[in-house]
Design a protein around this motif. Structure first.
Motif, PDB file in Angstrom:
ATOM      1  N   ASN A 288       0.806  -1.183   0.005  1.00 17.65           N
ATOM      2  CA  ASN A 288       0.275   0.133   0.133  1.00 17.65           C
ATOM      3  C   ASN A 288       0.861   1.164   0.054  1.00 17.65           C
ATOM      4  N   LEU A 289       0.453   2.368   0.028  1.00 21.78           N
ATOM      5  CA  LEU A 289       1.093   3.478   0.053  1.00 21.78           C
ATOM      6  C   LEU A 289       1.799   3.827   1.040  1.00 21.78           C
ATOM      7  N   LEU A 290       1.673   3.336   2.341  1.00 26.05           N
ATOM      8  CA  LEU A 290       2.806   3.579   3.542  1.00 26.05           C
ATOM      9  C   LEU A 290       3.860   2.569   3.344  1.00 26.05           C
ATOM     10  N   ASP A 291       3.520   1.478   2.873  1.00 28.92           N
ATOM     11  CA  ASP A 291       4.786   0.627   2.516  1.00 28.92           C
ATOM     12  C   ASP A 291       5.712   1.199   1.382  1.00 28.92           C
ATOM     13  N   ILE A 292       5.409   1.929   0.578  1.00 30.78           N
ATOM     14  CA  ILE A 292       6.137   2.165  -0.536  1.00 30.78           C
ATOM     15  C   ILE A 292       6.886   3.606   0.135  1.00 30.78           C
ATOM     16  N   LEU A 293       6.325   4.203   1.187  1.00 27.00           N
ATOM     17  CA  LEU A 293       6.899   5.464   1.663  1.00 27.00           C
ATOM     18  C   LEU A 293       7.796   5.227   2.639  1.00 27.00           C
ATOM     19  N   GLU A 294       7.647   3.932   3.312  1.00 34.30           N
ATOM     20  CA  GLU A 294       8.664   3.368   4.348  1.00 34.30           C
ATOM     21  C   GLU A 294       9.489   2.651   3.560  1.00 34.30           C
TER      22      GLU A 294
END
Length: 326
Positions: A183-189
């Protein structure tokens, strides 16, 4: 990247802005349509009247039955109908995205045009926009990945993201992003130098879609109520990450709140069914099979069938009632 089509005007989060947002929120939650015609844009906020956990607390699969109060809504429904629910993202997921962006979720903006169910000109905080209007859980599409790539300060991270966007990276994108359920948070992390502007992010993120549920009640039996049941979605991805369903997790949180004595409202709108209905003739036997919907809608069928039997005219009292199988 294409230029943004929506302009954001940022406002001071002072008393006037707060009062305006409160008034708009109050108007939305108290909206009533005289014809009972609601939509995702203008839902009816139904009060949660009762909740019941169908399965034991220790049971792996949690199923919850919920009754909504639709008094004064003018909503009409029949067994077999469905209704849409406008869910909210988990607060911890929203907080995680805001933290990665270094963004203050209390900042208030107004968009020049409607986007992701955010109405043009309506003051809204960044946290509200991400929490109620943007899809934060679906695997990012390639257009969003390109935006994220262009927002990377580290050239190596940018190249890694761009590699998944190009034609040659199709297999990598499918395996890592789609099948890996990132998800988006996975990518940002995973790409810490990625810091997209919040305006771009809100415009590029897909809208948080309504979820539909089958009605499990009969209006003739459950006056001014809509009943439904849902299974709380929680599972582990191939990469070992825990995922939770957006709507069922939110509804479960509301159920806990109601069980503790607090009030809760659910924004809904009806989705009438054209073909999935209880037969009007009681003499006709029915076989109820729910491979996709489960047994929830047939609870409404059973209540409606019982109502028809109990309210038959005296002249029909001896009429044969067809068998019903579930």
């Amino acid at each position: 990247l294409l230029p943004r089509r929506v302009q954001f005007s940022w406002r001071e989060a002072g008393k006037e802005t707060g009062e305006g947002r409160s008034a708009a929120a109050a108007a939305a939650t108290s909206y009533v349509d005289a014809g009972g015609a609601y939509s995702a844009d203008k839902p009816f906020y139904a009060t949660v009247r009762a909740v019941e956990r169908v399965t034991p607390v220790a049971y792996e699969k949690q199923i919850i039955h919920m009754a909504l109060d639709i008094s004064g809504s003018h909503i009409e429904y029949k067994p077999g109908d469905a209704f849409g629910v406008l869910p909210e993202n988990r607060p911890d997921l929203v907080a995680g995205v805001l933290a990665r962006l270094g963004e203050d979720g209390r900042r208030v903006f107004a968009a020049s045009a409607s986007i992701n169910a955010i109405k043009a000109g309506r003051p809204l905080s960044v946290a509200e926009a991400l929490g109620k209007h943007c899809d934060l859980t679906s695997p990012p599409k390639k257009s969003l990945l390109r935006l994220l790539a262009e927002s990377c300060g580290d050239p190596a991270e940018k190249d890694r993201l761009l590699a998944m966007v190009c034609t040659a990276g199709k297999a990598t994108y499918k395996k890592q992003v789609v099948e890996g359920e990132l998800n988006l948070l996975d990518i940002l992390e995973e790409f810490p130098s990625c810091k997209p502007g919040v305006e771009d992010l809100i415009e590029f993120l897909p809208a948080l879609a309504p979820r539909e549920y089958s009605v499990s009640s009969a209006a003739e039996v459950h006056a001014n109520e809509i009943h439904f049941a849902f299974s709380v979605v929680k599972y582990e991805t191939p990469a070992g990450k825990i995922r939770q369903g957006v709507a069922t997790t939110w509804l479960s949180t509301l159920a806990d709140r109601v069980s503790a004595g607090a009030d809760a409202k659910v924004p809904i709108f009806m989705r009438p069914s054209k073909d999935f209905q209880h037969p009007g003739d009681l003499a006709k036997p029915i076989v109820m099979i729910g491979p996709g919907t489960g047994v929830s809608p047939f609870r409404g069928f059973a209540h409606f069938r019982g109502h028809l039997i109990e309210t038959r005219e005296e002249s029909q009292a001896l009429q044969e009632v067809g068998e019903s199988w579930l």
